[in-house]
Design a protein around this motif. Sequence first.
Motif, PDB file in Angstrom:
ATOM      1  N   MET A   1       0.502  -1.610   0.301  1.00 10.70           N
ATOM      2  CA  MET A   1      -0.102   0.351  -0.130  1.00 10.70           C
ATOM      3  C   MET A   1       0.692   1.542   0.171  1.00 10.70           C
ATOM      4  SD  MET A   1      -2.723   1.308   3.029  1.00 10.70           S
ATOM      5  CE  MET A   1      -1.618   2.554   3.363  1.00 10.70           C
ATOM      6  N   VAL A   2       0.772   2.704  -0.947  1.00 12.63           N
ATOM      7  CA  VAL A   2       1.057   3.726  -0.887  1.00 12.63           C
ATOM      8  C   VAL A   2       0.109   4.482  -1.107  1.00 12.63           C
ATOM      9  CG1 VAL A   2       2.777   5.359  -2.414  1.00 12.63           C
ATOM     10  CG2 VAL A   2       2.959   2.305  -2.640  1.00 12.63           C
ATOM     11  N   LEU A   3       0.840   5.629  -0.060  1.00 15.43           N
ATOM     12  CA  LEU A   3       0.046   6.564   0.893  1.00 15.43           C
ATOM     13  C   LEU A   3       1.298   7.585  -0.077  1.00 15.43           C
ATOM     14  CD1 LEU A   3      -2.555   7.900   1.305  1.00 15.43           C
ATOM     15  CD2 LEU A   3      -1.482   7.732   4.139  1.00 15.43           C
ATOM     16  N   THR A   4       0.909   9.128  -0.919  1.00 16.40           N
ATOM     17  CA  THR A   4       1.644   9.791  -1.073  1.00 16.40           C
ATOM     18  C   THR A   4       1.317  10.846  -0.553  1.00 16.40           C
ATOM     19  OG1 THR A   4       2.509   8.166  -2.858  1.00 16.40           O
ATOM     20  CG2 THR A   4       3.372  11.062  -3.313  1.00 16.40           C
ATOM     21  N   ASN A   5       2.092  12.307   0.028  1.00 15.25           N
ATOM     22  CA  ASN A   5       1.184  13.328   0.445  1.00 15.25           C
ATOM     23  C   ASN A   5       2.245  14.001  -0.989  1.00 15.25           C
ATOM     24  OD1 ASN A   5       1.337  15.980   0.854  1.00 15.25           O
ATOM     25  ND2 ASN A   5       1.730  15.403   2.652  1.00 15.25           N
ATOM     26  N   LEU A   6       0.994  14.210  -2.151  1.00 12.71           N
ATOM     27  CA  LEU A   6       0.947  15.103  -3.460  1.00 12.71           C
ATOM     28  C   LEU A   6       1.543  16.051  -3.310  1.00 12.71           C
ATOM     29  CD1 LEU A   6      -2.216  14.340  -5.468  1.00 12.71           C
ATOM     30  CD2 LEU A   6       0.211  12.960  -5.348  1.00 12.71           C
ATOM     31  N   THR A   7       1.333  17.053  -1.487  1.00 15.64           N
ATOM     32  CA  THR A   7       1.705  18.301  -1.595  1.00 15.64           C
ATOM     33  C   THR A   7       3.432  18.758  -1.010  1.00 15.64           C
ATOM     34  OG1 THR A   7      -0.506  18.816  -0.779  1.00 15.64           O
ATOM     35  CG2 THR A   7       0.821  20.440   0.091  1.00 15.64           C
ATOM     36  N   THR A   8       3.873  17.262  -0.409  1.00 15.30           N
ATOM     37  CA  THR A   8       5.258  17.491   0.125  1.00 15.30           C
ATOM     38  C   THR A   8       6.281  16.904  -0.440  1.00 15.30           C
ATOM     39  OG1 THR A   8       4.246  15.886   2.405  1.00 15.30           O
ATOM     40  CG2 THR A   8       4.550  18.708   1.885  1.00 15.30           C
ATOM     41  N   GLY A   9       5.549  14.999  -0.930  1.00 13.39           N
ATOM     42  CA  GLY A   9       6.364  14.464  -1.598  1.00 13.39           C
ATOM     43  C   GLY A   9       6.321  13.143  -0.615  1.00 13.39           C
ATOM     44  N   ASP A  10       6.120  13.381   0.696  1.00 14.38           N
ATOM     45  CA  ASP A  10       6.508  12.279   1.099  1.00 14.38           C
ATOM     46  C   ASP A  10       5.494  11.375   1.645  1.00 14.38           C
ATOM     47  OD1 ASP A  10       8.252  14.238   2.951  1.00 14.38           O
ATOM     48  OD2 ASP A  10       6.345  14.519   4.492  1.00 14.38           O
ATOM     49  N   LYS A  11       5.860   9.828   2.441  1.00 16.36           N
ATOM     50  CA  LYS A  11       4.813   8.731   1.267  1.00 16.36           C
ATOM     51  C   LYS A  11       4.950   7.661   2.301  1.00 16.36           C
ATOM     52  CE  LYS A  11       6.365   8.143  -2.160  1.00 16.36           C
ATOM     53  NZ  LYS A  11       6.932   7.356  -3.438  1.00 16.36           N
ATOM     54  N   VAL A  12       4.575   6.952   2.343  1.00 14.57           N
ATOM     55  CA  VAL A  12       4.138   5.739   3.542  1.00 14.57           C
ATOM     56  C   VAL A  12       4.020   4.204   2.544  1.00 14.57           C
ATOM     57  CG1 VAL A  12       3.056   4.335   5.290  1.00 14.57           C
ATOM     58  CG2 VAL A  12       2.836   7.022   5.326  1.00 14.57           C
ATOM     59  N   VAL A  13       5.231   3.869   3.038  1.00 17.75           N
ATOM     60  CA  VAL A  13       4.713   2.256   1.727  1.00 17.75           C
ATOM     61  C   VAL A  13       4.956   0.876   2.683  1.00 17.75           C
ATOM     62  CG1 VAL A  13       5.937   1.154   0.185  1.00 17.75           C
ATOM     63  CG2 VAL A  13       6.245   3.469  -0.164  1.00 17.75           C
ATOM     64  N   LEU A  14       3.505   0.868   2.997  1.00 23.18           N
ATOM     65  CA  LEU A  14       3.478  -0.842   4.033  1.00 23.18           C
ATOM     66  C   LEU A  14       3.229  -2.065   3.192  1.00 23.18           C
ATOM     67  CD1 LEU A  14       0.912   0.716   6.350  1.00 23.18           C
ATOM     68  CD2 LEU A  14       3.862   0.885   6.730  1.00 23.18           C
ATOM     69  N   TYR A  15       3.892  -2.948   3.746  1.00 21.53           N
ATOM     70  CA  TYR A  15       3.951  -4.632   3.006  1.00 21.53           C
ATOM     71  C   TYR A  15       2.916  -5.178   3.872  1.00 21.53           C
ATOM     72  CZ  TYR A  15       8.420  -2.530   0.176  1.00 21.53           C
ATOM     73  OH  TYR A  15       8.872  -1.993  -0.780  1.00 21.53           O
ATOM     74  N   PHE A  16       1.898  -5.776   2.918  1.00 21.22           N
ATOM     75  CA  PHE A  16       0.753  -6.962   3.608  1.00 21.22           C
ATOM     76  C   PHE A  16       1.425  -7.785   3.328  1.00 21.22           C
ATOM     77  CE2 PHE A  16      -1.857  -3.287   3.694  1.00 21.22           C
ATOM     78  CZ  PHE A  16      -2.749  -3.048   3.829  1.00 21.22           C
ATOM     79  N   GLN A  17       2.099  -8.443   4.414  1.00 20.24           N
ATOM     80  CA  GLN A  17       2.580 -10.233   3.611  1.00 20.24           C
ATOM     81  C   GLN A  17       1.500 -11.035   3.623  1.00 20.24           C
ATOM     82  OE1 GLN A  17       5.668 -10.181   3.889  1.00 20.24           O
ATOM     83  NE2 GLN A  17       6.815  -8.682   5.767  1.00 20.24           N
ATOM     84  N   PRO A  18       1.902 -11.448   2.702  1.00 22.68           N
ATOM     85  CA  PRO A  18       1.046 -13.117   2.512  1.00 22.68           C
ATOM     86  C   PRO A  18       0.910 -13.980   2.939  1.00 22.68           C
ATOM     87  CG  PRO A  18       3.188 -13.169   0.676  1.00 22.68           C
ATOM     88  CD  PRO A  18       3.085 -11.521   1.533  1.00 22.68           C
ATOM     89  N   CYS A  19       0.191 -14.962   3.320  1.00 18.95           N
ATOM     90  CA  CYS A  19      -0.230 -15.765   3.941  1.00 18.95           C
ATOM     91  C   CYS A  19       0.680 -17.327   3.470  1.00 18.95           C
ATOM     92  CB  CYS A  19      -1.689 -15.818   4.244  1.00 18.95           C
ATOM     93  SG  CYS A  19      -1.716 -17.819   5.828  1.00 18.95           S
TER      94      CYS A  19
END
Length: 448
Positions: free
Chosen positions: A237-255
């Motif tokens: 999952m990628v959440l990007t701050n379009l205003t500042t360029g900061d982002k969060v990248v979170l990995y959902f591990q597969p079972c």
Amino acid sequence: MAQKGGGFFSSIASSLSNFKNQVNGLLGYEGLEVINPEGGTEDAEVEAQRGRWKQEDRDSHWKMMQKYVGADITSMVTLPVLIFEPMTMLQKMAELMEYSHLLELADKCEDPHMRMVYAASWFISVYYALQRTWKPFNSILGETYEMVNHEGITFIAEQVCHHPPISAARAENEHFVYDITSKVKTKFLGNSLDIYPLGRTRLKLKRDGVILELVPPPTKVNNLIFGRTWVDNPGEMVLTNLTTGDKVVLYFQPCGWFGAGRYEVDGYVYNSAEEPKILMTGKWNTSLSYQPCDLDGEPLPNTDLTEVWKVAEAPANDKHQYTYFAHKVNSFDTAPANLLASDSRLRSDRYALEKGDLSKAGSEKTILEEKQRAEKRTREAKGQKFTPRWFDVTEEVCVTPWGDLEIYEYNGKYSEHREAVGDANTNGVDITKTEFNPWQYGNVTETE
């Protein structure tokens, strides 16, 4: 911590592939995959007999569905009401509002990276609801869902297209504006379904005016027909701050084998220079925590892992695994005065299923689907084109990892409508006497 590179994911995928092949051999169903979420292969045949289906229903449904293997079944298959929950797709979209207090924290936050922690946690929180294995009802073209009386939020969703199914929604309070155009693409694999979210999701935090955009991971529904149905969300999952360029990248591990990695999610908040600032870790069905980190992603000395989000207490042994908030989504407690006749709460099939009458739910579902086809015939005979009421299609096309998406934007007319109808209390709606009517060109029963 977050896994980097493909080694871990490749090894898990290989293990799952070998596991599936062994199960296939035990069962003797060509192309069928039964995956035990607890892992192991010794009870594969027993696992295949579990689930909500009776033997005769399971076998007959498998025969019917075999021809769709490899296809996108988003809107081409009529499914039995047995696998539904008493909620529509539009209502499911509203469940994201349960933990909206996280957005108040994000909006008030001075630290730009902690702001991303709160916002990302809010987006993660809905996955607890998405793990439910009951299917929501497909929304009828022109159907709406309204919600008020929660954290000062006004929420409006509308089914803006039928083929392909596209929904649009907007939620707003004093801290944020949330806009989404939602479309999914599916691939039916015999006993599982891959779901790819071709949505465009944007969140505006009002204090500083920053705009965040989300790209969620795909979802896989396992054991649709044979075995216990369960959901996984492998990917990032990628959440990007379009205003500042900061982002969060979170990995959902597969079972993996013996349930290893199931529900686990971890990753980092990065600044605009792509340097890790805060690590995030937890399970998407229970809680998330964060901790400041160095440029190597390691926790900073003298800092602690701090919980930022936790699943709210839910009713014990709830038939559909609903939270208290999910029940509110279905109730008139969250409905505005002068509720639109097109609102999901008024659907006769949904209501019958809520009351536990599967037979009536099935027949009412068929009636609504026939009315939808009749409305289309009437509209086409008059040369009229369906036009959404609360959202307008734009010329903008959003490119997603799984295909392009036409964007619908809120047109402001719902706010005008709410001001015009006022607050006269009509929430004492008798759902058994109020007809659900999303039809744009009059009551279909009357025009037929």
